[in-house]
Design an enzyme around this catalytic site. Structure first.
Site, PDB file in Angstrom:
ATOM      1  CB  SER A  89      -0.923   0.008   1.221  1.00  0.00           C
ATOM      2  OG  SER A  89      -0.164  -0.152   2.399  1.00  0.00           O
ATOM      3  CB  THR A 191      -1.992   6.065   4.149  1.00  0.00           C
ATOM      4  OG1 THR A 191      -2.997   6.040   3.152  1.00  0.00           O
ATOM      5  CG2 THR A 191      -1.094   7.250   3.997  1.00  0.00           C
ATOM      6  CB  THR A 209      -0.667   6.139   0.325  1.00  0.00           C
ATOM      7  OG1 THR A 209      -1.494   4.976   0.231  1.00  0.00           O
ATOM      8  CG2 THR A 209      -1.306   7.229  -0.509  1.00  0.00           C
ATOM      9  NE  ARG A 219      -8.803   7.510  -4.460  1.00  0.00           N
ATOM     10  CZ  ARG A 219      -8.217   7.283  -3.291  1.00  0.00           C
ATOM     11  NH1 ARG A 219      -6.929   7.008  -3.218  1.00  0.00           N
ATOM     12  NH2 ARG A 219      -8.907   7.331  -2.177  1.00  0.00           N
ATOM     13  CB  THR A 242      -4.525   5.742   7.647  1.00  0.00           C
ATOM     14  OG1 THR A 242      -4.436   4.584   6.823  1.00  0.00           O
ATOM     15  CG2 THR A 242      -5.148   5.350   8.974  1.00  0.00           C
ATOM     16  N   GLY A 243      -6.908   5.581   5.598  1.00  0.00           N
ATOM     17  CA  GLY A 243      -8.238   5.080   5.270  1.00  0.00           C
ATOM     18  C   GLY A 243      -8.785   5.735   4.017  1.00  0.00           C
TER      19      GLY A 243
HETATM   20  N1  GLY Z   1      -5.693   7.242   2.479  1.00  0.00           N
HETATM   21  C1  GLY Z   1      -5.178   6.835   1.262  1.00  0.00           C
HETATM   22  C2  GLY Z   1      -6.031   7.058   0.107  1.00  0.00           C
HETATM   23  O1  GLY Z   1      -7.242   7.146   0.233  1.00  0.00           O
HETATM   24  O2  GLY Z   1      -5.515   7.132  -0.983  1.00  0.00           O
END
Ligand code: GLY
Length: 335
Positions: A89, A191, A209, A219, A242-243
């Site tokens: 990730s 992340t 990330t 994106r 994160t998330g």
């Molecule tokens: N938190 C990482 C992302 O949504 O790309």
């Protein structure tokens, strides 16, 4: 991975002690918080999202104990994770987008408000360092896509294929159904967001990330967005997220955490407030949150820390003079 397996992989015996809740830690520390200007009283200290930050925060702490400043230390720490092809990730080995391209996002910020970021960057492992190069060697704060890669080439960053065979195999498996939906990271990492406070009381943060697995090409999540994935106020504190990045951007999450600390909330309370706000935004918009995970960690200028998540499974590492601990964060929901 089941929770029990996850804990086993950490090789931790006394889980009851080691996995003290974030709330308990925050309450305990904020209760004994000294009054007045104790800037950096607990420094140096480093905190980072998910168990992989156990190694990165330790490295940052050791660097600061040898005299490194917070900015150098945080970059040094996250680079370990970026270079590890086993981490799916972040950096090398990150999962690709739906077109099979690994695109990375990162940002960095120091205690003075200097910022740099790169988004949707390809072929560069150390996007944290590239974000720092944007900060230090351009009049801008963010470069994206081909522009970021071109700048990396000009700055002498090595170019390489970031797609490792295991991630490619996962992508090919995903292509069989091509089901495009966010997969919550309940007990897994995502992340890496890391914060450091050095012996001089300087704060810094970095967030890096590969973003959501199998995302649409182009994106960009919260991680390279200053205020969303990361925010540092050298007189107050710092936070990182994160998330599900879309929700963190929507609520300007990390800035929100630091603003709450500025208004007097402890790092723990500030993280909880931000998660509650995110939940309110879901409710207001009539959207389900069951498939979403979001976590915040925060540290103030005194070195007090906190962490909180929408759902269970989020953990974070704290490296300080007390040693390195992986703490399980409390969450708004219990499943
Ligand atoms: N938190 C990482 C992302 O949504 O790309």
């Amino acid at each position: 991975m089941k929770r029990s397996d996850f804990l086993k992989t950490l090789g931790l015996g006394a889980l009851g002690t080691l996995f003290a809740s974030g709330r308990a830690l925050g309450a305990q520390r904020s209760g004994s918080m000294p009054k007045g200007n104790f800037k950096g009283a607990r420094a140096p200290i480093s905190i980072g999202t998910w168990p992989f930050a156990e190694h990165t925060t330790r490295a940052s702490l050791e660097a600061m104990q040898k005299g490194a400043n917070a900015l150098d230390a945080v970059e040094l720490g996250v680079k370990i994770c970026e270079a590890d092809p086993r981490e799916r990730s972040v950096g090398l080995g990150g999962r690709p987008d739906r077109d099979g391209r690994v695109t990375l996002d990162a940002c960095i910020m120091d205690h003075l408000g200097n910022i740099g970021a790169v988004a949707a960057c390809e072929q560069v492992v150390h996007v944290s360092s590239l974000a720092r190069a944007v900060m230090e060697h351009t009049p801008h704060v963010m470069l994206v896509g081909d522009g970021a890669t071109q700048f990396a080439r000009e700055q002498g960053f090595p170019m390489q294929n970031l797609l490792v065979p295991d991630s490619e195999a996962e992508w090919k498996k995903w292509l069989e159904k091509s089901e495009y939906k966010a997969i919550p990271n309940i007990e897994n990492h995502d992340t890496i967001g890391q914060l450091t406070l050095d012996a001089q009381g300087r704060l810094a943060g970095c967030c890096t990330t590969s973003g959501m697995a199998f995302k649409m090409h182009g994106r960009v999540g919260d991680s390279p967005i200053i205020g969303a994935g990361l925010y540092v106020d050298g007189e107050v504190g710092a936070a990182t997220a994160t998330g599900q990045g879309e929700e963190v951007i929507r609520t300007v999450g990390s800035f929100r955490v630091v603003a709450a600390m500025k208004s007097g909330k402890s790092p723990q309370q500030a993280c909880e407030d931000a998660v509650h706000e995110i939940h309110k935004f879901f409710v207001r918009r009539g959207k389900p949150w069951a498939d979403t995970q979001i976590g915040f960690i925060a540290m103030d200028v005194q070195g007090y820390v906190g962490g909180y998540a929408l759902r269970p499974g989020f953990s974070y590492a704290v490296a300080s003079v007390d040693g390195v601990q992986v703490l399980r964060a409390e969450s708004l929901f219990d499943a």
